[in-house]
Design an enzyme around this catalytic site. Structure first.
Site, short mmCIF file in Angstrom:
data_model
loop_
_atom_site.label_atom_id
_atom_site.label_comp_id
_atom_site.label_asym_id
_atom_site.label_seq_id
_atom_site.Cartn_x
_atom_site.Cartn_y
_atom_site.Cartn_z
N LYS A 1 0.86 -1.18 0.00
CA LYS A 1 0.00 0.00 0.00
C LYS A 1 0.89 1.23 0.00
O LYS A 1 2.00 1.21 0.55
CB LYS A 1 -0.89 0.04 1.24
CG LYS A 1 -2.15 0.86 1.07
CD LYS A 1 -3.22 0.08 0.34
CE LYS A 1 -4.55 0.83 0.33
NZ LYS A 1 -5.64 0.00 -0.21
N VAL B 1 -17.61 3.70 -3.55
CA VAL B 1 -18.13 2.33 -3.42
C VAL B 1 -19.55 2.31 -2.87
O VAL B 1 -20.41 1.59 -3.37
CB VAL B 1 -17.21 1.49 -2.51
CG1 VAL B 1 -17.79 0.10 -2.28
CG2 VAL B 1 -15.81 1.37 -3.13
#
Length: 360
Positions: free
Chosen positions: A88, A192
């Site tokens: 990440k 989302v």
């Protein structure tokens, strides 16, 4: 000498949350870029995970977030059956103020310098257009636009996967995978969350939403006037008759303050790192609240971007994301057999896959 025993270096080298293979601190003063790239594991393959662009309170907070998020990606990719480890990156700063083409190009050069050990994608604060820019300097970039050889917005399949995890949770809890007639609270209706709301409404659920951004809520209610709005997350989780709570914003949503007042019987959402600290999963189990592990149910997006590396096919990706339903049920079964919370069961399964890969 500065005492770092309680800081990020202690986390990296001496805690269960650490164990990372590599952490890279990146700075380009000309563009204002300050970034952290954390590679947790490459046991299953090149580390894969998105780039978060966020105004952290401190550099230490940014490093800590990168460590936590990259570790979560190792487990997510393992549970999704991908041949990728976990990584990440975080870029420190307000994307509304400092994001620029030059900064993103500089970031792309740093990712490219890792030679493919880390493959990047979108996350909070970064978008498809940003990845198109990063890709100009770095071939190990996914989440690009279709015009630039990519798969486009991964939020579509992330939401679809969460919906499948929610259906599996309903099957386990109530013996029926449908959400018809169930009241579902969605905290965060951004990239989302708004797609998740669409799936829920199509399945006949009653939906309550909240978001810190009024424009995100308005986009939902303008399109779906039947959706109700809670003033904030605290009010949402206390909603009477709530069946399912879906945290879809930033992490830490399940903590010592929220778990005791949750009215929902199931927690299943898209946010990463929903458990604020170890032990929260047991608190949920003690209250008989079923928790669908976040990194399992929100893996649809990473399934999509991983496929982009091999020539993207949406139908193939959607078929893989559909398997989140079966994976979630398998975790609940393992949890019952082992007498542990679902989060611990998911960790065991993921760790087993990574361990077996290291032995090969």
């Amino acid at each position: 000498m500065t005492d770092v025993t309680d800081g990020v270096l202690h986390t990296l080298f001496h805690s269960d949350q650490g164990g990372h293979e590599q952490v890279v601190l990146c700075q380009d003063r000309a563009t204002g870029l300050k970034a952290v790239i954390a590679i947790h594991s490459t046991a299953l393959g090149p580390a894969l995970g998105g780039t978060r662009f966020y105004p952290y309170a401190s550099e230490e907070a940014a490093v800590a977030d990168a460590l936590n998020l990259s570790r979560g990606m190792s487990y997510k990719n393992a549970m999704a059956g991908l041949d990728h480890g976990g990584g990440k990156a975080v870029i420190i700063g307000d994307p509304e103020r400092i994001k620029s083409e030059e900064l993103l190009l500089a970031y792309g050069r740093f990712v490219a310098s890792l030679g493919g050990r880390y493959v990047t994608a979108c996350d909070v604060g970064t978008y498809v257009a940003d990845m198109d820019i990063v890709a100009r300097e770095c071939p190990w970039t996914t989440g690009r636009s279709p015009e630039n050889g990519g798969a486009g917005d991964s939020s579509v399949l992330t939401a679809y996967g969460v919906f499948q995890g929610m259906r599996a949770s309903a099957q386990h809890e109530w013996g029926d995978p449908t959400l018809r007639g169930r009241k579902v609270g969605v905290a965060g209706v951004g990239k989302v969350g708004h797609y998740l709301v669409e799936h829920l409404l199509e399945d006949g659920a009653e939906v309550v939403v909240t978001d810190v951004r009024e424009e995100s809520v308005r986009r939902i209610t303008d399109k779906y006037p039947q959706v109700t709005v809670a003033p904030d997350t605290d009010a949402l989780i206390r909603t009477e008759g709530l069946d399912i709570y879906a945290p879809c914003a930033l992490g830490g949503a399940l903590n010592d303050e929220t778990v005791p007042v949750l009215t929902a019987r199931i927690v299943c959402g898209a946010a990463n790192n929903q458990l604020a600290h170890p032990g929260v999963e047991k608190d949920l189990a003690d209250r008989r609240i079923l928790y669908a592990p976040d990194y399992v149910v929100n893996a649809g997006g990473v399934i999509q971007v991983a496929d982009e590396l091999h020539g993207f096919d949406f139908d193939r990706c959607k078929a893989k994301a559909s398997k989140i339903f079966d994976t979630t049920l398998a975790i609940f079964a393992r949890a019952k057999d082992d007498g542990i919370p679902p989060a611990a069961a998911a960790d065991r399964i993921a760790e087993q896959r990574m361990s077996e890969a290291r032995r090969r």
